[in-house]
Enzyme design. Sequence first.
Site, PDB file in Angstrom:
ATOM      1  N   GLY A  37      11.307   7.377   0.385  1.00 36.74           N
ATOM      2  CA  GLY A  37      11.879   6.575   0.729  1.00 36.74           C
ATOM      3  C   GLY A  37      13.664   6.352   1.176  1.00 36.74           C
ATOM      4  O   GLY A  37      14.175   6.335   0.602  1.00 36.74           O
ATOM      5  N   GLU A  93       5.131  10.209   3.203  1.00 35.54           N
ATOM      6  CA  GLU A  93       4.041   8.959   2.237  1.00 35.54           C
ATOM      7  C   GLU A  93       5.185   7.804   2.614  1.00 35.54           C
ATOM      8  O   GLU A  93       5.241   7.005   1.949  1.00 35.54           O
ATOM      9  CB  GLU A  93       3.723   8.945   1.217  1.00 35.54           C
ATOM     10  N   PRO A  94       5.822   7.356   3.959  1.00 39.39           N
ATOM     11  CA  PRO A  94       6.754   6.011   4.893  1.00 39.39           C
ATOM     12  C   PRO A  94       6.118   4.443   4.590  1.00 39.39           C
ATOM     13  O   PRO A  94       4.966   5.146   4.627  1.00 39.39           O
ATOM     14  CB  PRO A  94       7.024   6.665   5.387  1.00 39.39           C
ATOM     15  N   GLY A  95       6.443   3.875   4.153  1.00 35.55           N
ATOM     16  CA  GLY A  95       6.374   2.821   4.510  1.00 35.55           C
ATOM     17  C   GLY A  95       6.937   1.506   5.004  1.00 35.55           C
ATOM     18  O   GLY A  95       7.121   1.278   5.633  1.00 35.55           O
ATOM     19  N   CYS A 105      11.292 -24.759  -8.200  1.00 38.95           N
ATOM     20  CA  CYS A 105      12.467 -24.754  -8.660  1.00 38.95           C
ATOM     21  C   CYS A 105      13.046 -23.106  -9.882  1.00 38.95           C
ATOM     22  O   CYS A 105      12.300 -23.464 -10.706  1.00 38.95           O
ATOM     23  CB  CYS A 105      11.367 -26.085  -9.624  1.00 38.95           C
ATOM     24  N   GLU A 106      13.731 -22.928  -9.267  1.00 35.26           N
ATOM     25  CA  GLU A 106      14.258 -21.624 -10.025  1.00 35.26           C
ATOM     26  C   GLU A 106      15.530 -21.358  -9.544  1.00 35.26           C
ATOM     27  O   GLU A 106      15.702 -22.124  -8.352  1.00 35.26           O
ATOM     28  CB  GLU A 106      13.474 -20.680 -10.014  1.00 35.26           C
ATOM     29  N   TYR A 157       7.095  -5.252   1.697  1.00 29.14           N
ATOM     30  CA  TYR A 157       7.105  -5.896   0.535  1.00 29.14           C
ATOM     31  C   TYR A 157       7.613  -7.617  -0.133  1.00 29.14           C
ATOM     32  O   TYR A 157       8.648  -6.897  -0.762  1.00 29.14           O
ATOM     33  CB  TYR A 157       8.256  -5.104  -0.354  1.00 29.14           C
TER      34      TYR A 157
END
Length: 410
Positions: free
Chosen positions: A227, A268-270, A337-338, A365
């Site tokens: 985190g 657990e770094p991502g 189309c959003e 991500y």
Amino acid sequence: MELKKGKYLLSGDVDPLELAENYGLPLYIYDSAIIKRQIDRFNNAFSVKKMKLNYACKALTNINILKLMKKWGMGLDAVSIQEVRLGLHAGFKAKDILYTPNCVGLLELSEAVKLGVKINIDNLSILEQFGDHYPEYPVCIRLNPHVMAGGNSKISTGHIDSKFGISIHQLPHIHRIVETYGLKINGLHMHTGSEILDTEVYLKVADILLNTAEEFKDLDFIDFGSGFKVSYKNDGIETDMEDLGIQLSQKFTSFCAAYGKDLTLVFEPGKFIVSEAGYFLTRVNVVKQTTSNVFAGVDSGLNHLIRPMFYNAYHKITNLSNTEGRKRIYTVVGYICETDTFGVNRKMSEISEGDVLCFHNAGAYCYMMSSNYNSRFRPAEVLVHDGKAHLIRKREKMKDLLRGQVELNL
């Protein structure tokens, strides 16, 4: 990729505009030199007898990224049985994979047992079922400390209303299950969420976890999750890893001395490892001026990079085609189309149709949350490693959209 002499450069002086020309747009690019820098920074920040970094692979699971993580001494944090299998395919040993699912049934946990990986359980119901079926299999327990941490409520996971972890107040129930089934608890785990900036908050969670660990007499490791905040605006606002490393190392070393055993300190770094290593390149389709805005519309959208729309995440955007141009204000939007807005009122070098824009911090991500919404193809991925560019995922084609569909003769 940093600004030097009016030109953006990747490691090895690889020109991103040449990559755009060679591989087409939109395009994800990852720089392995930055990944290695982040791993080294993390390892160097801590001073304990035993430490293990498990890469949180949900951030980016391209098989070549996983192989680099293994090469550089990382373990693997997997949140699905498919990520476990990808890790094994990449060459990780089962003992180096920690499987931390959420809201899965016993069937998926049974698959993990067969594969021989470490298992982390985060709810009482499954812990009891697991104890009934696999009393001899060591297990880690994920706890919820009831601490709100991080800068975004959507990615805070340690507060009282979170679905993650077993409440710290349910410890008596945990002990009853453990004693009834004779379970061996080999680890304790907490993860409070992303974007943690305040070292004191992290140390508070550490105190809760270490105090709880005193109640479990046969642990092998304690997993503090991750985190850690990275700098999205190049403003230096990020987790002070060096300060945290000094304070938490001292705290953990003192705990191990009192515990009578040198446990392994696990993280657990991502995002911390891969975010800054990634860049997303798009081409400007249209510059559209309205009565209130100047829109730069690119050949991408929330189908390729959804974080700004989903999390209100900030990604720095730069114009690679005109790095020294006069500054103007743009709202950068996509072709879906959003309402897929990447950035509002961004001060950037003047944009012309056909220019290549770069989204920074696109390693974590970003590709992983992409989709085929609007039946658009997902982009290619390129890895810059040892000064050379390598295609590591092909751009999708029409056959990829049709693959798996069963067409009826109607």
